[in-house]
Design a protein around this motif. Structure first.
Motif, PDB file in Angstrom:
ATOM      1  N   UNK A  87       0.742  -1.125  -0.221  1.00 31.48           N
ATOM      2  CA  UNK A  87       0.002   0.029  -0.026  1.00 31.48           C
ATOM      3  C   UNK A  87       0.782   1.437   0.005  1.00 31.48           C
ATOM      4  N   UNK A  88       1.879   1.199   0.703  1.00 27.08           N
ATOM      5  CA  UNK A  88       2.804   2.433   0.774  1.00 27.08           C
ATOM      6  C   UNK A  88       3.546   2.610  -0.568  1.00 27.08           C
ATOM      7  N   UNK A  89       3.816   1.533  -1.398  1.00 27.61           N
ATOM      8  CA  UNK A  89       4.456   1.787  -2.604  1.00 27.61           C
ATOM      9  C   UNK A  89       3.321   2.279  -3.553  1.00 27.61           C
ATOM     10  N   UNK A  90       2.274   1.987  -3.374  1.00 30.03           N
ATOM     11  CA  UNK A  90       1.174   2.388  -4.228  1.00 30.03           C
ATOM     12  C   UNK A  90       0.965   3.856  -4.166  1.00 30.03           C
ATOM     13  N   UNK A  91       0.959   4.419  -2.694  1.00 26.17           N
ATOM     14  CA  UNK A  91       0.865   5.779  -2.391  1.00 26.17           C
ATOM     15  C   UNK A  91       2.203   6.521  -2.991  1.00 26.17           C
ATOM     16  N   UNK A  92       3.205   6.021  -2.897  1.00 21.99           N
ATOM     17  CA  UNK A  92       4.459   6.677  -3.590  1.00 21.99           C
ATOM     18  C   UNK A  92       4.149   6.767  -5.066  1.00 21.99           C
ATOM     19  N   UNK A  93       3.716   5.846  -5.842  1.00 25.29           N
ATOM     20  CA  UNK A  93       3.671   6.086  -7.332  1.00 25.29           C
ATOM     21  C   UNK A  93       2.263   6.956  -7.175  1.00 25.29           C
ATOM     22  N   UNK A 135       8.729   5.516 -12.708  1.00 21.55           N
ATOM     23  CA  UNK A 135       9.728   4.527 -13.366  1.00 21.55           C
ATOM     24  C   UNK A 135      10.898   4.259 -12.831  1.00 21.55           C
ATOM     25  N   UNK A 136      11.669   5.467 -12.351  1.00 22.69           N
ATOM     26  CA  UNK A 136      12.863   5.710 -11.506  1.00 22.69           C
ATOM     27  C   UNK A 136      12.698   4.800 -10.164  1.00 22.69           C
ATOM     28  N   UNK A 137      11.538   5.192  -9.557  1.00 17.28           N
ATOM     29  CA  UNK A 137      11.312   5.000  -8.116  1.00 17.28           C
ATOM     30  C   UNK A 137      11.314   3.420  -8.017  1.00 17.28           C
ATOM     31  N   UNK A 138      10.487   2.867  -8.865  1.00 19.34           N
ATOM     32  CA  UNK A 138      10.415   1.438  -8.994  1.00 19.34           C
ATOM     33  C   UNK A 138      11.293   0.589  -9.190  1.00 19.34           C
ATOM     34  N   UNK A 139      12.260   0.897 -10.212  1.00 17.96           N
ATOM     35  CA  UNK A 139      13.371   0.211 -10.749  1.00 17.96           C
ATOM     36  C   UNK A 139      14.434   0.114  -9.718  1.00 17.96           C
ATOM     37  N   UNK A 149       8.894  -0.399   3.386  1.00 12.95           N
ATOM     38  CA  UNK A 149       8.086   0.600   4.087  1.00 12.95           C
ATOM     39  C   UNK A 149       9.002   2.008   4.566  1.00 12.95           C
ATOM     40  N   UNK A 150      10.089   1.722   4.958  1.00 12.04           N
ATOM     41  CA  UNK A 150      11.322   2.804   5.319  1.00 12.04           C
ATOM     42  C   UNK A 150      11.332   3.701   4.223  1.00 12.04           C
ATOM     43  N   UNK A 164       7.771   9.874   0.788  1.00 11.14           N
ATOM     44  CA  UNK A 164       6.501  10.563   1.077  1.00 11.14           C
ATOM     45  C   UNK A 164       6.795  11.694   2.042  1.00 11.14           C
ATOM     46  N   UNK A 165       7.399  11.827   2.915  1.00 11.72           N
ATOM     47  CA  UNK A 165       7.723  12.782   3.900  1.00 11.72           C
ATOM     48  C   UNK A 165       8.676  13.892   3.383  1.00 11.72           C
ATOM     49  N   UNK A 166       9.493  13.664   2.224  1.00 11.55           N
ATOM     50  CA  UNK A 166      10.395  14.357   1.750  1.00 11.55           C
ATOM     51  C   UNK A 166      11.746  14.506   2.397  1.00 11.55           C
ATOM     52  N   UNK A 167      11.796  13.492   3.178  1.00 12.19           N
ATOM     53  CA  UNK A 167      13.252  13.068   3.867  1.00 12.19           C
ATOM     54  C   UNK A 167      14.178  12.591   2.599  1.00 12.19           C
TER      55      UNK A 167
END
Length: 324
Positions: free
Chosen positions: A166-172, A180-184, A201-202, A208-211
């Protein structure tokens, strides 16, 4: 021509099919073939009004349809135009949404999916849409989290928990232009993780938090891994170092190469060095200029020489006291 036979009750001048008591001009009102009235003369006021062009150059009869078409033409984005046309959004509000979506490419699909949900069954969608655009401007609007097929494939490949998926879906959904870059890169990093769900998750939360602006590219780290034939455990530790030191990972990897080349033979000792240095590097420290065991050996040697000098000085002192 033979005169048409009159039915009983018909008056002179009545046509066949007319009912008794009807006047000749009423026949068309009951469905008879009354011809349409002729168009008004061009010079008459009625004719002038029908053909008078509007300010935009169209006749009065087509002005209503052109107002709607003109509003739609101002909206550049096809998906925004489809939503606004389907829901009958006011042209000014449609234009405003189009301009706001142009500023939000990362979340456009997520935002529009949420707007469809909110506006479809609303009596006055334009009013609600205006409020939602205000939320976008203020940063309070949150779009819909969309399920992604590529995220589903990664989740299956690494047996991720539902929470991690679910967190990865939120990132997308929040970073569509970097999907593309994030998932690769995420897939490459998880390939070295002993706990992929926890690491996914980390990393997703940091994005998502901009860190974290971007996930690290492991290209340089994998060059080091191959060059020094690192063990599986050392590979995982090195990747973890790169993840923790994203901003200066190139510098750290360069220092490690120089450090490994000073350790002979390559292979086992390089892996041992990674394991020994990992905590130091992840906590923000630098690679030492020479191997730690060599530094410790020199330190022991200096302490040993210091003790020897102390013993000799002590011996001279004893002999001097004996003379006295």
């Amino acid at each position: 021509a033979m005169p048409t036979a009159m039915m009983p009750g018909m008056m002179p001048g009545m046509l066949p099919g007319m009912m008794a008591g009807m006047l000749p001009g009423q026949f068309g009102a009951l469905g008879g073939p009354t011809p349409p009235p002729p168009p008004p003369p061009l010079g008459s006021p009625a004719g002038a009004a029908a053909s008078q062009p509007t300010a935009g150059g169209a006749s009065a009869s087509s002005s209503a349809s052109q107002v709607q078409g003109g509003a739609a033409a101002k909206v550049q984005d096809a998906e925004v135009r489809r939503l606004c046309d389907s829901l009958g959004i006011d042209p000014a509000c449609a234009k405003r949404l189009d301009e706001e979506m142009a500023k939000r490419p990362d979340t456009k699909a997520s935002d529009l999916a949420k707007l469809w949900e909110l506006l479809e069954d609303v009596g006055s969608p334009t009013c609600l849409l205006d409020l939602k655009i205000d939320e976008m401007v203020s940063g309070d609007f949150v779009g819909k989290i969309l399920e992604d097929r590529e995220v589903e494939a990664i989740a299956l490949n690494f047996s991720l928990t539902d929470e991690a998926k679910d967190k990865l879906n939120e990132v997308v959904s929040r970073r569509a232009t970097k999907k593309g870059q994030d998932l690769v890169r995420m897939e490459s990093i998880l390939g070295y993780a002993d706990k992929p769900s926890s690491l996914a998750l980390t990393l997703a939360e940091r994005l998502l938090e901009g860190k974290l602006n971007n996930l690290p590219d492991l290209g340089e780290a994998e060059d080091v891994i191959r060059k020094f034939s690192l063990s599986q455990a050392a590979k995982r530790q090195l990747v973890q170092v790169v993840v923790e030191r994203v901003e200066d990972s190139s510098k750290i990897l360069g220092q490690l190469e120089a450090y490994f080349e000073d350790v002979a033979p390559p292979g086992r000792q390089a892996s041992d060095a990674v394991m020994e240095l990992a905590d130091r590097l992840m906590s923000g420290g630098d690679v030492p200029e020479e191997p730690l065991d060599r530094k410790r050996s020199r330190s022991r040697s200096r302490r040993s020489r210091s003790r020897s000098r102390g013993d000799r000085r002590s011996g001279r002192g004893d002999r001097e006291r004996d003379r006295d």
